[in-house]
Design a protein around this motif. Structure first.
Motif, PDB file in Angstrom:
ATOM      1  N   SER A  62       0.841  -1.208   0.000  1.00 28.66           N
ATOM      2  CA  SER A  62       0.000   0.000   0.000  1.00 28.66           C
ATOM      3  C   SER A  62       0.870   1.250   0.000  1.00 28.66           C
ATOM      4  O   SER A  62       0.495   2.277  -0.568  1.00 28.66           O
ATOM      5  CB  SER A  62      -0.922   0.026   1.224  1.00 28.66           C
ATOM      6  N   ASP A 174      -6.141  -1.005  -4.546  1.00 29.78           N
ATOM      7  CA  ASP A 174      -5.540  -1.606  -3.349  1.00 29.78           C
ATOM      8  C   ASP A 174      -6.517  -2.596  -2.729  1.00 29.78           C
ATOM      9  O   ASP A 174      -7.450  -2.203  -2.029  1.00 29.78           O
ATOM     10  CB  ASP A 174      -5.168  -0.516  -2.335  1.00 29.78           C
ATOM     11  N   GLU A 175      -6.314  -3.869  -3.017  1.00 27.35           N
ATOM     12  CA  GLU A 175      -7.198  -4.933  -2.539  1.00 27.35           C
ATOM     13  C   GLU A 175      -8.672  -4.571  -2.707  1.00 27.35           C
ATOM     14  O   GLU A 175      -9.443  -4.625  -1.742  1.00 27.35           O
ATOM     15  CB  GLU A 175      -6.916  -5.238  -1.061  1.00 27.35           C
TER      16      GLU A 175
HETATM   17 MG   LIG Z   1      -2.063  -2.736   2.220  1.00 29.40          MG
END
Ligand SMILES: [Mg+2]
Ligand SMILES: Nc1ncnc2c1ncn2[C@@H]1O[C@H](COP(=O)(O)OP(=O)(O)OP(=O)(O)O)[C@@H](O)[C@H]1O
Length: 270
Positions: A62, A174-175
């Motif tokens: 991240s 991000d995910e």
């Molecule tokens: Mg992360």
């Protein structure tokens, strides 16, 4: 399918959209001892590539995405987009996080038009595009509804559309599907393939799922434990458009297994 030392990848200079050279990041902390989140990262991402990043929890994924989003500045090194140094959030970059964070008092249409208002662009010029994108992800008829009337999967679709409405060149994710059930996730993977094929975006996608990374990507990058470094760069040359039948092929299994072995050798995925 090959694995290569990322430093040895030979890509045409003018094909690069994202270029990262020697980027590190250390977070300052209250104790005074900085947390080194990223070791030097060298990475080029070609225009319209779909690149995924997998790595152990807390390794710096991240952090790298936030640098590309212009939300964090690297401690050392250079990050350029089309040759221009990145100096903060850019209208050419759209971001999708794990939770879509929609404004509950705005309709779906107004939620996805919010970046246009924030960027002080002419909203009327984007209304049609917003409706088309909502329709592309199966949300036609929901323009006037409110976020609380939508399921989690539908809300995440809205988050993706919101990032796409300003027509950014790069989509950072991000995910994005981490909080969704397996079936919804499969559907959204399919939607994302459609979006990528039709909108020709460059996508940088973080996931904890190796099969998801292989299914969606042209390249899968593997990050080491913190401080994160790119320790693997796998080319996915499975033909597109991919379907769930491809997941069952020996070629798919072989590649996911190679990535898993490297990850386990470098600290595991979670
Ligand atoms: Mg992360
Ligand atoms: N604001 C911050 N201040 C200090 N340390 C931080 C900060 N943000 C992240 N870190 C640390 O930096 C490291 C990398 O964090 P990051 O969020 O990039 O990991 P990640 O790979 O995305 O993990 P996950 O897979 O769990 O999302 C972690 O050790 C984390 O504790």
């Amino acid at each position: 399918m090959t694995t290569t030392d990322p430093a040895q990848i030979d890509r045409p200079e003018d094909d690069r959209l994202i270029s990262i050279r020697g980027a590190t990041l250390a977070y300052p902390t209250a104790s005074g001892e900085p947390v080194q989140a990223l070791d030097p990262i060298d990475l080029d991402v070609a225009k319209q590539a779909f690149v995924s990043l997998v790595g152990p929890s807390g390794c710096g994924k991240s952090t790298l995405l936030k640098i590309l989003a212009g939300l964090l500045r690297q401690s050392k090194g250079d990050v350029t987009l089309s040759g221009t140094p990145l100096s903060g959030p850019s209208p050419h970059v759209g971001v999708v996080f794990q939770q879509p964070v929609l404004l509950p008092w705005l309709t779906i249409l107004n939620n996805v038009l919010l970046p246009i208002r924030v960027q002080k662009r002419d909203v009327d010029q984007y209304r049609e595009r917003a409706r088309e994108l909502l329709s592309m992800v199966g949300l036609d008829g929901f323009e006037s509804r409110y976020p609380s009337e939508l399921s989690g999967g539908m809300q995440q679709r809205v988050g993706i559309v919101r990032a796409l409405v300003p027509d950014p060149e790069i989509l950072l994710m991000d995910e994005p599907f981490g909080a969704l059930d397996a079936l919804t996730r499969e559907q959204l993977n399919d939607d994302l393939q459609t979006i990528w094929a039709e909108q020709r975006k460059t996508v940088f996608f973080i996931t904890h799922s190796i099969p998801e990374a292989v299914y969606l990507s042209d390249r899968v990058l593997v990050m080491s434990e913190r401080p994160g470094r790119i320790v693997g760069d796998f080319t996915v040359d499975l033909p597109r458009r991919r379907t769930l039948d491809d997941v069952a092929t020996p070629a798919f299994a072989e590649l996911t297994s190679q990535i898993r072995h490297l990850l386990n050798a470098k600290g595991g995925i979670d």
